[in-house]
Structure formats: C-alpha cells, structure tokens
Design a protein around this motif. Structure first.
Motif, mmCIF file in Angstrom:
data_model
loop_
_atom_site.group_PDB
_atom_site.id
_atom_site.type_symbol
_atom_site.label_atom_id
_atom_site.label_comp_id
_atom_site.label_asym_id
_atom_site.label_seq_id
_atom_site.Cartn_x
_atom_site.Cartn_y
_atom_site.Cartn_z
ATOM 1 N N GLY A 134 0.820 -1.210 0.000
ATOM 2 C CA GLY A 134 0.000 0.000 0.000
ATOM 3 C C GLY A 134 0.850 1.253 0.000
ATOM 4 O O GLY A 134 0.578 2.206 -0.743
ATOM 5 N N ASP A 135 1.900 1.280 0.833
ATOM 6 C CA ASP A 135 2.802 2.434 0.869
ATOM 7 C C ASP A 135 3.466 2.634 -0.491
ATOM 8 O O ASP A 135 3.615 3.774 -0.961
ATOM 9 C CB ASP A 135 3.879 2.230 1.939
ATOM 10 C CG ASP A 135 3.319 2.303 3.352
ATOM 11 O OD1 ASP A 135 2.189 2.820 3.522
ATOM 12 O OD2 ASP A 135 4.004 1.839 4.287
ATOM 13 N N ILE A 137 2.380 1.625 -3.508
ATOM 14 C CA ILE A 137 1.421 2.061 -4.530
ATOM 15 C C ILE A 137 1.064 3.531 -4.346
ATOM 16 O O ILE A 137 0.994 4.297 -5.320
ATOM 17 C CB ILE A 137 0.175 1.174 -4.502
ATOM 18 C CG1 ILE A 137 0.518 -0.215 -5.050
ATOM 19 C CG2 ILE A 137 -0.966 1.795 -5.316
ATOM 20 C CD1 ILE A 137 -0.606 -1.229 -4.965
ATOM 21 N N ARG A 138 0.880 3.961 -3.109
ATOM 22 C CA ARG A 138 0.574 5.378 -2.869
ATOM 23 C C ARG A 138 1.744 6.263 -3.293
ATOM 24 O O ARG A 138 1.545 7.358 -3.839
ATOM 25 C CB ARG A 138 0.221 5.594 -1.397
ATOM 26 C CG ARG A 138 -1.209 5.188 -1.059
ATOM 27 C CD ARG A 138 -1.579 5.537 0.364
ATOM 28 N NE ARG A 138 -0.933 4.650 1.308
ATOM 29 C CZ ARG A 138 -1.452 3.478 1.704
ATOM 30 N NH1 ARG A 138 -2.617 3.075 1.217
ATOM 31 N NH2 ARG A 138 -0.807 2.723 2.584
ATOM 32 N N GLN A 141 1.505 6.561 -6.983
ATOM 33 C CA GLN A 141 0.411 7.454 -7.385
ATOM 34 C C GLN A 141 0.796 8.910 -7.164
ATOM 35 O O GLN A 141 0.503 9.773 -8.006
ATOM 36 C CB GLN A 141 -0.851 7.092 -6.602
ATOM 37 C CG GLN A 141 -1.472 5.769 -7.018
ATOM 38 C CD GLN A 141 -2.695 5.417 -6.203
ATOM 39 O OE1 GLN A 141 -2.776 5.730 -5.002
ATOM 40 N NE2 GLN A 141 -3.672 4.765 -6.827
ATOM 41 N N VAL A 148 -4.204 6.765 -10.888
ATOM 42 C CA VAL A 148 -4.961 7.270 -9.743
ATOM 43 C C VAL A 148 -6.458 7.027 -9.953
ATOM 44 O O VAL A 148 -7.277 7.469 -9.151
ATOM 45 C CB VAL A 148 -4.689 8.775 -9.514
ATOM 46 C CG1 VAL A 148 -3.251 8.991 -9.087
ATOM 47 C CG2 VAL A 148 -5.016 9.592 -10.757
ATOM 48 N N GLU A 151 -8.306 3.272 -6.381
ATOM 49 C CA GLU A 151 -7.790 3.561 -5.048
ATOM 50 C C GLU A 151 -6.666 2.590 -4.685
ATOM 51 O O GLU A 151 -6.654 1.433 -5.119
ATOM 52 C CB GLU A 151 -8.907 3.450 -4.011
ATOM 53 C CG GLU A 151 -10.004 4.489 -4.180
ATOM 54 C CD GLU A 151 -11.098 4.329 -3.131
ATOM 55 O OE1 GLU A 151 -11.013 3.358 -2.330
ATOM 56 O OE2 GLU A 151 -12.005 5.166 -3.113
ATOM 57 N N ALA A 152 -5.717 3.080 -3.885
ATOM 58 C CA ALA A 152 -4.579 2.256 -3.488
ATOM 59 C C ALA A 152 -5.032 0.970 -2.797
ATOM 60 O O ALA A 152 -4.491 -0.112 -3.054
ATOM 61 C CB ALA A 152 -3.647 3.047 -2.578
ATOM 62 N N LEU A 155 -6.178 -1.513 -5.336
ATOM 63 C CA LEU A 155 -5.047 -2.081 -6.067
ATOM 64 C C LEU A 155 -4.318 -3.126 -5.223
ATOM 65 O O LEU A 155 -3.917 -4.181 -5.738
ATOM 66 C CB LEU A 155 -4.079 -0.969 -6.480
ATOM 67 C CG LEU A 155 -4.579 -0.040 -7.593
ATOM 68 C CD1 LEU A 155 -3.605 1.128 -7.782
ATOM 69 C CD2 LEU A 155 -4.749 -0.801 -8.896
ATOM 70 N N VAL A 156 -4.155 -2.856 -3.942
ATOM 71 C CA VAL A 156 -3.516 -3.831 -3.050
ATOM 72 C C VAL A 156 -4.312 -5.127 -3.025
ATOM 73 O O VAL A 156 -3.756 -6.226 -3.163
ATOM 74 C CB VAL A 156 -3.371 -3.267 -1.625
ATOM 75 C CG1 VAL A 156 -2.943 -4.367 -0.654
ATOM 76 C CG2 VAL A 156 -2.371 -2.125 -1.599
ATOM 77 N N CYS A 192 -1.571 -1.398 -12.371
ATOM 78 C CA CYS A 192 -1.104 -0.167 -11.730
ATOM 79 C C CYS A 192 -0.793 0.928 -12.743
ATOM 80 O O CYS A 192 -0.487 2.060 -12.358
ATOM 81 C CB CYS A 192 0.132 -0.448 -10.886
ATOM 82 S SG CYS A 192 -0.192 -1.494 -9.440
#
Length: 202
Positions: A134-135, A137-138, A141, A148, A151-152, A155-156, A192
């Motif tokens: 998550g960290d 992917i954010r 983004q 974008v 949402e992250a 995607l996770v 992604c």
C-alpha cells in the motif's frame, strides 16, 4: 550441571526440534501433501512421540508451517527494498521477489483445515505485505507513475488476489512457476498503469 543450565539446554533442544520439524514438514509436504506426522518426524530426525509432544496434532504443525512460509515470504519481499529508486522500479523488484515464492508455496499446497479459521489466519499473515504494498502504490500514485483512477486499497487487494490466482494456476498444473510469475508481474504492472517499465523484470 545446575538446574538453570539444564533448563537452558532443554529450551534450546525444544527450539531445535520444533525448527527441524517445521523445516522437514515443508520439504516432505511439498512432495507428499498427505504425509503423516510419523513421516515428517522421521525426516526431521526425531520420534513420532517427540513430534506430537511439540505440536499436539498434525493440524497444529501445518499451522506452524504456514506461519514459517509467511515469515520467509515477508523476509524475501522485505529484501526487495521497496523504498528505494522509483516506485515502478520498486514494484518490479517486489514482483520479482514474489515470483520466487510461487514455486515453494504452490508445491506446499493448502491442506484441509478449518476453512474459516484458516481464512482469518491467512488474512492476518497478509497484513505486513499489504502495508508495504500500500505504501509503495501510494508513492507511485503521488509521483504520477501509477494510475490514480483506482484507489490504493483496491489495487492492493487486486495484487493479493492475482497472487492467489497465480498460485492456483500452478497447483492446478495449468502453468509452471516461471510462467505464472511472468503473467503475475505483467498483470500487476498493467493494473497499476506501470506496464511500460522494464524495472525489476523477471
């Protein structure tokens, strides 16, 4: 020999036997998923009675095996160093590391167990991986490398689901570990919005 020394040696022996049993279970179950406690104990170099003394039942040993595989998996993914370089490069390293885990985990399989309890335990094992992913992917983004439009968190969840799908394809004999890893990486990169990068390719 004093009582404290004896207790210390006993603790070391217990830890050594437990580790040997878990390692033996991973090896044996990879080839014989229905292997008995006696077979696993023999491979570990201990008696069947010792195996039951440490784990109580085959189900408890299987839970310990799943925990150990998850620990190894997280160590491999942690070594991918998702905090350095661009987010796309880091995601590539993450996926390359995930690909190396597919063969071992698919070979071990998923022995029968309490479905609900196992589902909850599996979700708990994914928490550290989901947090790292998550960290990452954010970060991608924020830098404009990843889409974008999704949402992250979504995607996770999709990446985790794709990992399970890759594992399933291997265990069903529909592809080998290398092929599944390649498809997994390509799918995640496209999901992604980073499929144009060669960073961390398999």
């Amino acid at each position: 020999m004093g009582p404290e020394v004896r207790r210390r040696r006993q603790r070391v022996e217990v830890q050594r036997n437990r580790a040997a049993l878990v390692s033996a279970a991973i090896r044996v179950l990879a080839e014989h998923p229905e292997a008995s406690m006696a077979a696993i104990a023999s491979a570990a170099g201990v008696t069947r009675q010792t195996a039951y003394a440490h784990f109580g039942s085959r189900e408890v040993l299987l839970a310990a095996v799943r925990d150990e595989l998850s620990r190894r998996a997280f160590a491999v993914l942690e070594a991918a160093d998702t905090e350095s370089g661009t987010a796309t490069e880091a995601l590539g390293r993450f996926l390359a590391a995930a690909g190396t885990l597919l063969a071992e985990q698919a070979a071990y399989g998923h022995p029968d167990s309490d479905a609900e309890a196992d589902k909850e335990a599996d979700a708990a094992r994914h928490v550290p991986v989901e947090r790292h992913l998550g960290d990452l992917i954010r970060r991608g983004q924020d830098s404009g490398e990843f889409t974008v439009d999704l949402e992250a968190g979504w995607l996770v969840a999709c990446v985790i689901a794709l990992g399970h799908a890759a594992d399933e394809q291997i265990r069903m004999g529909r592809t080998d570990a290398q092929g599944a890893a390649k498809q997994f990486r390509s799918s995640v990169m496209r999901l992604c919005g980073a499929e144009g990068s060669a960073g961390g390719s398999l």
